[in-house]
Design a protein around this motif. Structure first.
Motif, PDB file in Angstrom:
ATOM      1  N   VAL A 152       0.733  -1.309   0.019  1.00  0.00           N
ATOM      2  CA  VAL A 152      -0.023   0.000  -0.076  1.00  0.00           C
ATOM      3  C   VAL A 152       0.738   1.344   0.059  1.00  0.00           C
ATOM      4  O   VAL A 152       0.420   2.294  -0.253  1.00  0.00           O
ATOM      5  CB  VAL A 152      -1.015   0.017   1.270  1.00  0.00           C
ATOM      6  CG1 VAL A 152      -1.860  -1.473   1.171  1.00  0.00           C
ATOM      7  CG2 VAL A 152      -0.331   0.041   2.522  1.00  0.00           C
ATOM      8  N   TYR A 188      -0.996   1.048  -4.786  1.00  0.00           N
ATOM      9  CA  TYR A 188      -2.464   1.245  -4.207  1.00  0.00           C
ATOM     10  C   TYR A 188      -3.252   2.479  -4.411  1.00  0.00           C
ATOM     11  O   TYR A 188      -4.528   2.549  -4.881  1.00  0.00           O
ATOM     12  CB  TYR A 188      -2.320   1.450  -2.581  1.00  0.00           C
ATOM     13  CG  TYR A 188      -3.458   1.682  -1.771  1.00  0.00           C
ATOM     14  CD1 TYR A 188      -4.561   0.402  -1.993  1.00  0.00           C
ATOM     15  CD2 TYR A 188      -3.749   2.453  -0.863  1.00  0.00           C
ATOM     16  CE1 TYR A 188      -5.396   0.351  -1.120  1.00  0.00           C
ATOM     17  CE2 TYR A 188      -5.025   2.443  -0.499  1.00  0.00           C
ATOM     18  CZ  TYR A 188      -5.928   1.401  -0.131  1.00  0.00           C
ATOM     19  OH  TYR A 188      -7.276   1.204   0.269  1.00  0.00           O
ATOM     20  N   ALA A 229      -4.136  -4.005   1.320  1.00  0.00           N
ATOM     21  CA  ALA A 229      -4.966  -3.139   0.169  1.00  0.00           C
ATOM     22  C   ALA A 229      -6.514  -3.877  -0.058  1.00  0.00           C
ATOM     23  O   ALA A 229      -7.204  -3.068  -0.388  1.00  0.00           O
ATOM     24  CB  ALA A 229      -4.131  -3.131  -0.979  1.00  0.00           C
TER      25      ALA A 229
END
Length: 257
Positions: free
Chosen positions: A112, A117, A166
């Motif tokens: 992330v 992301y 995520a």
């Protein structure tokens, strides 16, 4: 109409498993994700022998999606609108027997703290916009595939441990809810609100499959016109237990007339 979605994790590596399952389950339409080959290298002939028309969108070694149908597919599009520079093979959509059907492979988004992301979140924004546009067409819409989204804590074996992933971060789940808020129905959980555990993915690592440490990340979202025809939506765990299995298993949607 019976529609199946399945992240096969390499069309070539899983070919014996997928063809055998198609013979047994006999879906009318099949949505594949992670075919992991270029379009020209997709093993279309094996599926055509089973009576399917094949529409694959691939790239070398990664991603890739396909629609297989026993009925004609029209008005095909092979990219999710909204970011022309995005060359990743993650979306294919066409009309089958009056139903607009998409096979999608939403980005994973991990780690992330990298560009992966923000790309996932942008892709979800594009999907929401396109899903809204599709509602304006008035026909039944089925958006099926590997969403890489865990909708709620009941859809993961360890909600606390996955909190910052995520697939389960609050921002991811909120963007998924924004798509539903347009008027889409998440087929499986609508029909099985209390069925726990119910997973469609088990990692190859750490004994996830025998321990049933799974995630539910493969979904069907239905427009109101499709939701009115919703008869069944089931997860078939059988293929995950086969030799050389994909880490995902098929989810099967049934629509009435």
């Amino acid at each position: 109409m019976k529609i199946a979605t399945w992240n096969v994790n390499s069309a070539k590596a899983r070919l014996p498993n997928t063809t055998q399952w198609l013979i047994e389950a006999a879906p009318d339409v099949v949505l594949f994700q992670e075919i992991k080959c270029e379009t020209a290298a997709f093993p279309a002939a094996a599926f055509e022998e089973l009576g399917y028309q094949v529409h694959a969108v691939g790239q070398k070694a990664y991603n890739g999606v396909a629609i297989l149908s026993k009925m004609p597919v029209s008005d095909l599009i092979t990219r999710l609108p909204g970011e022309p520079e995005d060359e990743q093979a993650r979306y294919v959509e066409g009309t089958v027997n009056g139903v607009r059907i998409a096979s999608l492979y939403l980005p994973n988004g991990n780690p992330v703290d990298t560009e992966k992301y923000p790309y996932k979140l942008r892709w979800m924004d594009r999907l929401r916009q396109h899903a809204a546009d599709l509602l304006g067409g008035g026909q039944p819409v089925v958006l099926g595939g590997d969403y890489n989204v865990i909708p709620g804590p009941e859809d993961v074996y360890d909600p606390v441990g996955w909190r910052d992933d995520a697939l389960f971060r609050q921002e991811t789940r909120l963007k998924f809810q924004e798509i539903l808020a347009l008027g889409y129905t998440e087929a499986f959980r609508t029909l099985h609100p209390g069925l726990i555990p119910a997973y469609s993915f088990w990692d190859y690592q750490a004994g996830a499959w025998p321990r049933n440490n799974g995630l539910r990340i493969d979904h069907f979202l239905l427009s109101p016109q499709a939701a009115d025809r919703l008869v069944a939506c089931e997860i078939d765990k059988g293929p995950r237990g086969k030799e050389k299995a994909s880490d995902h298993t098929p989810v099967i949607l049934t629509l009435g007339q």
